[in-house]
Write an enzyme that holds these catalytic residues in place. Structure first.
Site, mmCIF file in Angstrom:
data_model
loop_
_atom_site.group_PDB
_atom_site.id
_atom_site.type_symbol
_atom_site.label_atom_id
_atom_site.label_comp_id
_atom_site.label_asym_id
_atom_site.label_seq_id
_atom_site.Cartn_x
_atom_site.Cartn_y
_atom_site.Cartn_z
ATOM 1 N N SER A 135 2.818 5.247 -6.225
ATOM 2 C CA SER A 135 1.777 4.237 -6.043
ATOM 3 C C SER A 135 0.432 4.948 -5.964
ATOM 4 C CB SER A 135 2.079 3.456 -4.758
ATOM 5 O OG SER A 135 1.054 2.533 -4.479
ATOM 6 N N LYS A 161 2.356 2.982 -10.453
ATOM 7 C CA LYS A 161 1.848 1.695 -9.940
ATOM 8 C C LYS A 161 0.393 1.902 -9.551
ATOM 9 C CE LYS A 161 2.581 -0.448 -5.439
ATOM 10 N NZ LYS A 161 3.589 -0.993 -4.501
ATOM 11 N N LEU A 162 -0.470 1.030 -10.085
ATOM 12 C CA LEU A 162 -1.894 1.100 -9.750
ATOM 13 C C LEU A 162 -2.206 0.028 -8.728
ATOM 14 C CD1 LEU A 162 -3.510 1.404 -13.322
ATOM 15 C CD2 LEU A 162 -2.728 3.251 -11.795
ATOM 16 N N LYS A 163 -2.865 0.425 -7.654
ATOM 17 C CA LYS A 163 -3.376 -0.562 -6.708
ATOM 18 C C LYS A 163 -4.602 -1.214 -7.350
ATOM 19 C CE LYS A 163 -0.820 -0.132 -2.973
ATOM 20 N NZ LYS A 163 -0.071 -1.290 -2.432
ATOM 21 N N ASP A 188 -0.376 -3.563 -8.196
ATOM 22 C CA ASP A 188 -0.137 -4.193 -6.891
ATOM 23 C C ASP A 188 -1.481 -4.600 -6.299
ATOM 24 O OD1 ASP A 188 0.678 -5.006 -4.392
ATOM 25 O OD2 ASP A 188 1.510 -3.071 -3.771
ATOM 26 N N GLU A 213 2.411 -7.174 -8.662
ATOM 27 C CA GLU A 213 2.965 -7.336 -7.317
ATOM 28 C C GLU A 213 1.959 -8.054 -6.420
ATOM 29 O OE1 GLU A 213 4.160 -3.508 -5.873
ATOM 30 O OE2 GLU A 213 4.428 -4.166 -3.815
ATOM 31 N N ASP A 238 6.035 -9.062 -2.694
ATOM 32 C CA ASP A 238 6.238 -8.055 -1.645
ATOM 33 C C ASP A 238 6.010 -8.750 -0.297
ATOM 34 O OD1 ASP A 238 5.918 -6.003 0.220
ATOM 35 O OD2 ASP A 238 4.415 -4.886 -0.886
ATOM 36 N N LYS A 262 11.531 -4.099 0.994
ATOM 37 C CA LYS A 262 11.172 -3.108 2.014
ATOM 38 C C LYS A 262 11.967 -3.465 3.259
ATOM 39 C CE LYS A 262 6.362 -2.350 0.600
ATOM 40 N NZ LYS A 262 4.970 -2.806 0.837
ATOM 41 N N GLY A 290 7.624 1.035 -0.554
ATOM 42 C CA GLY A 290 7.361 2.149 0.352
ATOM 43 C C GLY A 290 6.264 1.786 1.325
#
Ligand code: SMG
Ligand code: MG
Length: 368
Positions: A135, A161-163, A188, A213, A238, A262, A290
């Protein structure tokens, strides 16, 4: 098992680099570890609550307090406690899933260590290693982002995964897609958008993302269903999925084509497995999220991620992604994968020196 006591240990773990999301920047991880002591064995659980209630309503001081006052006492008063009895014993207390999950994980670790069974074997793992994703936080500039992604791909991470957040979305995704081509890529938003942003989110359709996400708020499962009909990128939930019931609602409302599991967010590994089973029966792929865990939480997460329904790489990165020194022997990438621990319980032991180095406080709770 009868519970002799619980140790609540706080550790402060500096992160190797600041991690910025749509809700804030983390520079260190303030972690609550739970150690359960029983006559048969000891067990460890990691509470994933953050310092502030900004990812979810829980926060680490609150988790310690609710454990101390309301959750540890009924477990210590009960006889023959097993992991499967923890959630029913704690059901009178509403919410506080991350706090409950840490206690259940510690009891499950002790129970499995006592009978010599690994988390993976107990949960139903079907593989001995799991593919690792990473991430990538929000950066100050696109060149910095490209450097970070380049470094992770060079290390062998199999999925990026890019925030994202409003203002750091389409251009960032386009830059990464153009530079790195056909990699597994997802985003996300941590609830940073509303349905009014559907036009912007539609623009992400061009980039063949695995998923988006949690674009909308935690409570907006129905609105995620609306959004899912407006965009082609699969919607993954999520924050919205706190239980198997919420997962069932999301599936029925077509609000999630993918689910991030999670264990801390859903109240423990047993509920996490129920969500896995539900999703598998409904053809919904899942992956393991995570929460910047130390090796203690990571060990159990990697075992969960080895279940057959976990068909997408998780945010289960190597220890070096987070910490210069972990509190367990480090998890390392091997050809883009992490090995599932095979020893009893979570399969790893905290290193006493590392634990001592990072400990900021410790208290021991005993039965009344
Ligand atoms: O553990 O690698 C990790 C972090 C993965 O992005 C990650 N977690 O919403 O999925 C998420 C976030 C929550 C924690 S951000 C501080
Ligand atoms: Mg997320």
């Amino acid at each position: 098992m009868d519970i002799t006591g619980f140790e609540l240990r706080r550790i402060a773990m500096p992160l190797v680099a600041p991690f910025r999301t749509s809700f804030g920047t983390e520079t260190a991880r303030d972690v609550l570890l739970v150690r359960v002591v029983t006559p048969e064995a000891e067990g460890w659980g990691e509470c994933v609550a953050m310092s502030e209630p900004v990812y979810s309503s829980e926060y680490v001081d609150g988790a310690a307090e609710v454990i101390r006052r309301f959750l540890a006492p009924p477990l210590m008063a009960a006889r023959d406690v097993t992991a499967s009895r923890v959630a029913p014993l704690l059901a009178p207390v509403r919410g506080h899933r991350m706090a409950k999950a840490a206690l259940e994980a510690a009891v499950l670790d002790a129970e499995l260590r006592a009978r010599g069974e690994s988390f993976g074997a107990f949960l139903g793992a079907s593989r001995d290693r799991v593919p690792a994703g990473v991430s990538v936080g929000i950066m100050d500039s696109i060149p910095e982002l490209l450097d970070a992604v380049d470094g992770y791909l060079a290390e062998g991470y199999l999925r990026i995964k890019l925030k994202i957040e409003p203002g750091w979305d389409v251009a960032a995704v386009r830059a990464v897609r153009e530079r790195f081509g056909d990699i597994l890529l997802q985003v996300d938003a941590n609830a940073a958008y509303t349905l009014a942003d559907a036009r912007t989110l539609q623009k992400l359709d061009d980039f063949d993302l695995l998923l988006i996400e949690q674009p909308l708020a935690e409570d907006d499962i129905r609105q995620h269903g609306e959004l899912a009909r407006l965009i082609r990128t699969p919607v993954c939930l999520d924050e919205s999925i706190g239980s198997v019931e919420a997962a069932a609602d999301a599936i029925a409302l077509r609000a999630a084509r993918v689910i991030n599991i999670k264990p801390g967010r859903v109240g423990g590994y047993l509920e996490a497995r129920r969500i896995h089973d539900l999703c598998r029966a409904n053809g919904i792929p899942v992956w393991c999220g995570g929460m910047l865990e130390t090796g203690i939480g990571r060990a159990a997460n990697v075992a969960l991620a080895a279940l057959p329904g976990f068909t997408l790489p998780g945010d289960t990165s190597a220890s070096s992604r987070y910490f210069a020194r972990d509190v367990t022997p480090p998890f390392v990438l091997d050809d883009g994968h992490l090995r599932v621990p095979e020893a009893p319980g979570i399969g790893v032991d905290p290193l006493p020196d590392a634990l001592a180095e990072f400990t900021t406080s410790s208290e021991y709770l005993t039965p009344a």
